[in-house]
Write a protein that holds these residues in place. Structure first.
Motif, mmCIF file in Angstrom:
data_model
loop_
_atom_site.group_PDB
_atom_site.id
_atom_site.type_symbol
_atom_site.label_atom_id
_atom_site.label_comp_id
_atom_site.label_asym_id
_atom_site.label_seq_id
_atom_site.Cartn_x
_atom_site.Cartn_y
_atom_site.Cartn_z
ATOM 1 N N ALA A 287 32.904 35.998 54.020
ATOM 2 C CA ALA A 287 32.167 35.673 55.251
ATOM 3 C C ALA A 287 30.696 35.371 55.015
ATOM 4 C CB ALA A 287 32.310 36.808 56.260
ATOM 5 N N GLY A 288 30.372 34.775 53.860
ATOM 6 C CA GLY A 288 28.991 34.370 53.597
ATOM 7 C C GLY A 288 28.054 35.500 53.265
ATOM 8 N N ASN A 289 28.580 36.685 52.928
ATOM 9 C CA ASN A 289 27.724 37.828 52.595
ATOM 10 C C ASN A 289 27.399 37.810 51.104
ATOM 11 O OD1 ASN A 289 26.983 40.637 51.814
ATOM 12 N ND2 ASN A 289 27.256 40.975 53.996
ATOM 13 N N PRO A 290 26.116 37.609 50.729
ATOM 14 C CA PRO A 290 25.753 37.481 49.314
ATOM 15 C C PRO A 290 26.156 38.686 48.477
ATOM 16 C CG PRO A 290 23.932 36.825 50.722
ATOM 17 C CD PRO A 290 24.964 37.441 51.616
ATOM 18 N N MET A 291 26.028 39.895 49.034
ATOM 19 C CA MET A 291 26.371 41.083 48.266
ATOM 20 C C MET A 291 27.858 41.099 47.924
ATOM 21 S SD MET A 291 25.672 43.909 46.739
ATOM 22 C CE MET A 291 23.996 44.292 47.206
ATOM 23 N N ALA A 292 28.700 40.733 48.879
ATOM 24 C CA ALA A 292 30.141 40.695 48.629
ATOM 25 C C ALA A 292 30.476 39.624 47.603
ATOM 26 C CB ALA A 292 30.889 40.433 49.932
ATOM 27 N N VAL A 293 29.870 38.452 47.754
ATOM 28 C CA VAL A 293 30.124 37.343 46.827
ATOM 29 C C VAL A 293 29.706 37.726 45.409
ATOM 30 C CG1 VAL A 293 29.442 34.993 46.231
ATOM 31 C CG2 VAL A 293 29.898 35.581 48.616
ATOM 32 N N LYS A 294 28.508 38.277 45.280
ATOM 33 C CA LYS A 294 27.984 38.632 43.961
ATOM 34 C C LYS A 294 28.817 39.721 43.299
ATOM 35 C CE LYS A 294 23.817 40.506 41.757
ATOM 36 N NZ LYS A 294 22.442 41.002 41.979
ATOM 37 N N THR A 295 29.202 40.726 44.080
ATOM 38 C CA THR A 295 29.945 41.848 43.525
ATOM 39 C C THR A 295 31.328 41.423 43.033
ATOM 40 O OG1 THR A 295 28.793 43.373 45.008
ATOM 41 C CG2 THR A 295 30.803 44.167 43.979
ATOM 42 N N LEU A 296 32.032 40.635 43.837
ATOM 43 C CA LEU A 296 33.371 40.204 43.435
ATOM 44 C C LEU A 296 33.306 39.197 42.294
ATOM 45 C CD1 LEU A 296 35.177 39.904 46.884
ATOM 46 C CD2 LEU A 296 35.242 41.775 45.246
ATOM 47 N N GLY A 297 32.287 38.340 42.310
ATOM 48 C CA GLY A 297 32.116 37.407 41.202
ATOM 49 C C GLY A 297 31.837 38.128 39.901
ATOM 50 N N SER A 298 30.969 39.128 39.944
ATOM 51 C CA SER A 298 30.655 39.915 38.744
ATOM 52 C C SER A 298 31.875 40.673 38.246
ATOM 53 C CB SER A 298 29.526 40.903 39.055
ATOM 54 O OG SER A 298 28.342 40.226 39.424
ATOM 55 N N LEU A 299 32.699 41.129 39.162
ATOM 56 C CA LEU A 299 33.903 41.857 38.798
ATOM 57 C C LEU A 299 34.852 40.989 37.972
ATOM 58 C CD1 LEU A 299 35.749 44.369 39.147
ATOM 59 C CD2 LEU A 299 36.567 43.335 41.261
ATOM 60 N N LEU A 300 34.873 39.694 38.275
ATOM 61 C CA LEU A 300 35.799 38.784 37.591
ATOM 62 C C LEU A 300 35.181 38.088 36.382
ATOM 63 C CD1 LEU A 300 37.444 37.250 40.775
ATOM 64 C CD2 LEU A 300 38.566 38.688 39.058
ATOM 65 N N TYR A 301 33.929 38.417 36.069
ATOM 66 C CA TYR A 301 33.263 37.787 34.938
ATOM 67 C C TYR A 301 34.047 38.025 33.644
ATOM 68 C CZ TYR A 301 29.866 36.761 31.316
ATOM 69 O OH TYR A 301 29.240 36.258 30.203
ATOM 70 N N SER A 302 34.260 36.973 32.894
ATOM 71 C CA SER A 302 34.965 36.963 31.597
ATOM 72 C C SER A 302 36.455 37.225 31.716
ATOM 73 C CB SER A 302 34.343 37.971 30.615
ATOM 74 O OG SER A 302 34.737 39.300 30.909
ATOM 75 N N LYS A 303 36.971 37.341 32.928
ATOM 76 C CA LYS A 303 38.416 37.523 33.121
ATOM 77 C C LYS A 303 39.044 36.161 33.438
ATOM 78 C CE LYS A 303 38.301 42.326 34.705
ATOM 79 N NZ LYS A 303 36.890 42.571 34.408
ATOM 80 N N THR A 304 39.925 35.715 32.582
ATOM 81 C CA THR A 304 40.526 34.388 32.758
ATOM 82 C C THR A 304 42.020 34.444 33.044
ATOM 83 O OG1 THR A 304 40.800 34.217 30.344
ATOM 84 C CG2 THR A 304 38.805 33.246 31.300
ATOM 85 N N LYS A 305 42.571 35.641 33.154
ATOM 86 C CA LYS A 305 43.980 35.753 33.513
ATOM 87 C C LYS A 305 44.151 35.497 35.006
ATOM 88 C CE LYS A 305 45.620 38.974 29.965
ATOM 89 N NZ LYS A 305 46.255 40.300 29.724
ATOM 90 N N LEU A 306 45.118 34.659 35.335
ATOM 91 C CA LEU A 306 45.364 34.311 36.728
ATOM 92 C C LEU A 306 45.680 35.546 37.561
ATOM 93 C CD1 LEU A 306 45.411 31.543 38.185
ATOM 94 C CD2 LEU A 306 47.910 31.636 38.048
ATOM 95 N N SER A 307 46.379 36.505 36.959
ATOM 96 C CA SER A 307 46.798 37.703 37.692
ATOM 97 C C SER A 307 45.601 38.521 38.165
ATOM 98 C CB SER A 307 47.717 38.567 36.817
ATOM 99 O OG SER A 307 47.056 38.938 35.610
ATOM 100 N N ASN A 308 44.512 38.554 37.378
ATOM 101 C CA ASN A 308 43.312 39.306 37.782
ATOM 102 C C ASN A 308 42.703 38.721 39.050
ATOM 103 O OD1 ASN A 308 43.402 41.110 35.600
ATOM 104 N ND2 ASN A 308 42.268 39.716 34.272
ATOM 105 N N TRP A 309 42.623 37.403 39.100
ATOM 106 C CA TRP A 309 42.040 36.738 40.258
ATOM 107 C C TRP A 309 42.956 36.863 41.478
ATOM 108 C CZ3 TRP A 309 37.642 33.121 40.183
ATOM 109 C CH2 TRP A 309 36.889 33.228 39.003
ATOM 110 N N GLU A 310 44.248 36.750 41.254
ATOM 111 C CA GLU A 310 45.194 36.874 42.356
ATOM 112 C C GLU A 310 45.181 38.278 42.945
ATOM 113 O OE1 GLU A 310 48.576 33.576 41.012
ATOM 114 O OE2 GLU A 310 48.741 35.663 40.340
ATOM 115 N N CYS A 311 44.958 39.269 42.068
ATOM 116 C CA CYS A 311 44.890 40.662 42.529
ATOM 117 C C CYS A 311 43.745 40.851 43.519
ATOM 118 C CB CYS A 311 44.740 41.596 41.333
ATOM 119 S SG CYS A 311 44.613 43.341 41.773
ATOM 120 N N ILE A 312 42.586 40.255 43.214
ATOM 121 C CA ILE A 312 41.437 40.342 44.126
ATOM 122 C C ILE A 312 41.726 39.586 45.420
ATOM 123 C CG2 ILE A 312 39.006 39.767 44.440
ATOM 124 C CD1 ILE A 312 39.458 41.989 42.448
#
Length: 527
Positions: A287-312
């Motif tokens: 919903a356009g919240n920078p904190m949410a965007v930044k936190t979830l993006g950082s969580l997925l940093y260096s993770k390239t497995k499709l399952s990790n992204w689908e889990c989020i």
């Protein structure tokens, strides 16, 4: 020597142009690095050819200063897990609007001090915008004095005045001053000065308290301003003198740009179109919240497995759409257990606390939260790895290198998350806490308000506790208030592992402390 000076001058001009591009987070930082290295090598050659020409020496000194500035720019980009350049660009209009309001001279009818409110939901970027405005050169030149205050939950006029005085005059011992003495000293500092006061993250304030503070600021010059940031719109009606500036959410485009910057190294997202497609779905739920965007993006940093992204993407918590905290909770839920424990322990510190990484790691060690991996690594090294992992997940913010250690803070929403996940294990006793708010299972307890310390008997909410491992007094105070209370705690809690006392908290430690068998030398801390 003249040729060297000419060459360096050309390089500096080129580097300046690159810095201007990079400030928009649009260019390649590697170019600036390369230019900076060229300048350094040329400077080294110039210094070997020392000259008696004073003008040249002065010129070389200025070039060195430029190199330091350029390095600072690079450090600012590299020190953060992910940047917000595009967001700064989805915020430039907001910045210009606030600056215009600050420099207005037609505030008729509002008294000497005009108030500008920045309002928006948690994590939307209110503090970031206020800092951006606060550091602008135009603002620094326009105002004679500037003060930044990170507000506590309680709006205490005396504490606010003390903080302003300490910020402006570096008074070391004004804790014990009377309100009248504080008032007189404040007026002597701000009299006939155009002042800017930023009150960041105001939770609540009564009309009486605000008017009391405003009256004390009446000695300032015309044109003085106060910036207030708050999620509470009712604050505006109490303090504001102009309509509030409502901070809007980031656009989908800017949110996606910020998310990809946090989730990938620069340019790498193009190599993973399948992940980018899922990323768009995740971002749409923030919903356009920078904190949410930044936190979830950082969580997925260096993770390239499709399952990790689908889990989020498919997380039920994210689907709740009940605000920013559920989005942050995902980052916590997906952490390994040892990081969860260390993060939850941070809840014992008060809001806006300035942490020290080495200090925090020692507290983790004392509570057995850092486990040896069976190799030759020291616990401190493992603890630093824990800290860096939490930082990479955006749980720590405002990280600053301070000689041998790092200082940092936790965003208010992250602090709320820590309190939420710590549940009944930690209690931070403050003015608003009721006896029933302290759970019988509390293991870690912090006292941030000296006035809450009794002298004669242990409060009922403490007498029902039996498993306390940490007693913390993180806030500096003067005098011996609470020494008898401390002795009662020591007598009660025999399994105490950490006794954390801020500088000047107590004149001396009770002799009974020697009977605490679990209290190690590392965990008995006096800052």
């Amino acid at each position: 020597m003249t040729e060297v000076v000419y060459l360096v001058g050309r390089l500096v001009s080129a580097a300046l142009e690159e810095i201007q591009k990079l400030l928009g987070v649009k260019g390649d930082q590697d170019k600036l690095k390369n230019l900076l290295e060229m300048i350094k090598k040329t400077l080294a050659d110039a210094e070997q050819k020392q000259t008696t020409n004073q003008a040249v020496r002065i010129w070389l000194s200025k070039v060195k200063d430029f190199c330091y500035d350029a390095e600072d720019v690079l450090d600012e980009f590299e020190a953060r897990p992910c940047g917000g350049g595009r967001g700064r660009k989805g915020r430039n209009k907001d910045k210009q609007r606030i600056i215009e309001l600050l420099m207005r001279t037609d505030d008729d009818g509002v008294g000497k001090v005009g108030v500008i409110s920045i309002v928006g939901m948690g994590g939307i970027g209110k503090t970031t915008l206020a800092k951006w405005v606060y550091m602008d050169d135009r603002i620094s030149k326009y105002f004679d004095l500037k003060v930044w205050l990170s507000m506590s939950v309680d709006f205490e006029v005396k504490k606010i005045i003390r903080d302003i005085i300490e910020s402006l005059s570096h008074e070391a011992k004004c804790d014990s001053w009377s309100l009248e003495k504080l008032q007189n000293h404040l007026r002597s500092i701000v009299e006939n000065k155009r002042c800017l006061l930023v009150m960041d993250d105001v939770w609540e304030v009564s009309r009486e308290n605000w008017e009391g503070l405003r009256d004390l600021l009446e000695g300032v010059s015309e044109g003085s301003k106060v910036i207030v940031t708050s999620w509470n719109k009712s604050i505006v009606s109490t303090m504001g003198t102009v309509p509030p500036h409502n901070l809007a959410n980031l656009s989908q485009e800017d949110s996606l740009t910020l998310f990809m910057k946090c989730a990938f190294d620069q340019g790498q997202e193009k190599n993973h179109p399948d992940l980018m497609a899922i990323g768009k779905e995740i971002v749409s739920k923030c919903a356009g919240n920078p904190m949410a965007v930044k936190t979830l993006g950082s969580l997925l940093y260096s993770k390239t497995k499709l399952s990790n992204w689908e889990c989020i993407r498919d997380s039920e918590i994210l689907q709740l759409q009940t605000g920013i905290l559920p989005s942050l909770r995902i980052s916590y839920d997906l952490m390994p257990f040892h990081l969860k424990q260390c993060f939850a322990y941070c809840s014992i510190f008060p809001k806006n606390y300035k942490f020290n990484n080495l200090e925090l790691i020692q507290l983790w060690i004392a509570n057995g939260l850092i486990q040896s991996s069976g190799n030759t690594q020291e616990l401190e090294e493992i603890g630093q790895q824990y800290w860096e992992e939490l930082w990479s997940r955006s749980f720590f913010d405002d990280v600053v290198e301070d000689y041998l250690f790092l200082t940092f803070k936790m965003h208010d929403l992250i602090h709320q998350l820590a309190i939420s996940v710590a549940q009944t294990e930690s209690s931070n006793v403050n003015m608003n806490m009721r006896t029933q708010d302290v759970s019988p299972t509390t293991q870690h307890i912090s006292f941030s308000d000296p006035s809450l310390l009794p002298e004669d008997e242990l409060p009922s909410y403490l007498s029902k506790l039996s498993r306390v491992r940490t007693i913390m007094f993180p806030i500096k105070k003067e005098g011996s208030t609470g020494e008898s209370f401390l002795e009662m705690c020591i007598s009660r809690f025999k399994q105490l592992r950490v006794l954390y006392l801020h500088d000047s908290s107590f004149d001396q430690l009770p002799s009974s402390i020697s009977g605490l068998k679990q209290l190690s030398n590392d965990s008995q801390r006096r800052e």
